[in-house]
Design an enzyme around this catalytic site. Sequence first.
Site, PDB file in Angstrom:
ATOM      1  N   LYS A 113       1.316  -2.093  38.668  1.00  0.00           N
ATOM      2  CA  LYS A 113       0.430  -0.922  38.537  1.00  0.00           C
ATOM      3  C   LYS A 113      -0.875  -1.122  39.300  1.00  0.00           C
ATOM      4  CE  LYS A 113       2.374   1.308  34.556  1.00  0.00           C
ATOM      5  NZ  LYS A 113       2.209   2.014  33.295  1.00  0.00           N
ATOM      6  N   LYS A 193      13.395   0.801  37.432  1.00  0.00           N
ATOM      7  CA  LYS A 193      13.630   1.490  36.146  1.00  0.00           C
ATOM      8  C   LYS A 193      13.203   2.955  36.226  1.00  0.00           C
ATOM      9  CE  LYS A 193       9.373   1.050  33.563  1.00  0.00           C
ATOM     10  NZ  LYS A 193       8.837   1.315  32.277  1.00  0.00           N
ATOM     11  N   LYS A 196       8.162   7.399  34.043  1.00  0.00           N
ATOM     12  CA  LYS A 196       7.424   8.668  33.995  1.00  0.00           C
ATOM     13  C   LYS A 196       6.584   8.850  35.250  1.00  0.00           C
ATOM     14  CE  LYS A 196       6.277   8.264  29.135  1.00  0.00           C
ATOM     15  NZ  LYS A 196       5.502   7.018  29.193  1.00  0.00           N
TER      16      LYS A 196
END
Length: 326
Positions: A113, A193, A196
């Site tokens: 991130k 994966k 969102k």
Amino acid sequence: MTKQTVFSGIQPTGDVHIGNYLGALRNWVALQDEYDTIYCVVDLHATTVPYDPKELHDSRILTAKLLMAVGVDPSRSLLYFQSQVPQHAELSWILGSMTPLGALNRMTQYKEKAEKVGQMLGLYSYPVLMAADILVHKAHAVPVGDDQTQHLELTRDLADRFNNRFGETFPIPEQITPKRGARIMSLQDPTAKMSKSDGDPRGSVLLLDSADTIVKKFKTAVTDSEREVRYDREKKAGISNLLDIFSIYTGRSVEDLVDEYVDAGYGPFKEAVAEVVVGGLAPIRNAFNSLDDEDVSRIMARGALDARTRAEQEMADVRRRVGLGA
Ligand code: AQP
């Protein structure tokens, strides 16, 4: 005998997808009978990446509503917004003082991130707040997808450090991860994966997607250049991911499905997967449409009140042990 406590959370960072559902939420629902269940929309975590305040506000209610629609029952589970229970942040500070930087430096989710949004303190200390979320309720078990394994290891380590230094306080929480569905992969990149925050909306099947959209997403799912439907996570990641989803939604074993579809061709196989997912999501969509935003807000406010009372009892004990008692 008193029931053991289960805690878990979900970020209101966007639309909930079948990865969240199959990896975590369906276990949340299943555990409600056997455990004392506490579930949280972890909105403070959602502020660790850039966000729009209005969108976050709306997303919190949407996520709470979706949790109720999938079957989290506020009469059996404690359900609330993390930001409305300040004891989470307080315990996070205390645990932060016991967290070696080396442990945080190893977190793969942080690295991934931070590459996108920059190196920020909130994002860096995210796993400490997650540990506080779990420990503030003295949870025994935590139903999550397998992307949370590293964070949960830190939680166990912090619980252990605290107990060693200040006396037995926290249970060492166990991870509950489903045998199949612990990591549902993106339909567009089966090596990543389902997420969102994936930039490509075709990669994730959302709980509120229409039947048409679901069919389209499965039709365009990335597979491989072979023709055989068989399970091989390494060489056939896309098809294996679809088999996992198919197996969970039908309750049939992967072997059984491979037997039936091995020579069916990818097109008909994808159609069959889409059909069971459409059927599986229909009751969730119906339940969602029957819920009212104001009722949901009221339920969340009541949940926060109860959660504050419970968390305050635990924090009073923690404060006393660390020398900050009244
Ligand atoms: N692809 C997945 N397969 C299985 N489980 C998954 N979970 C997330 N993605 C998958 C599990 O869902 C729960 C809630 O996740 P979260 O909202 O806390 O955030 P996340 O893990 O960061 O999920 P996302 O969807 O990828 O969100 P963003 O894009 O915001 O980072 C957790 O139990 C998680 O394990």
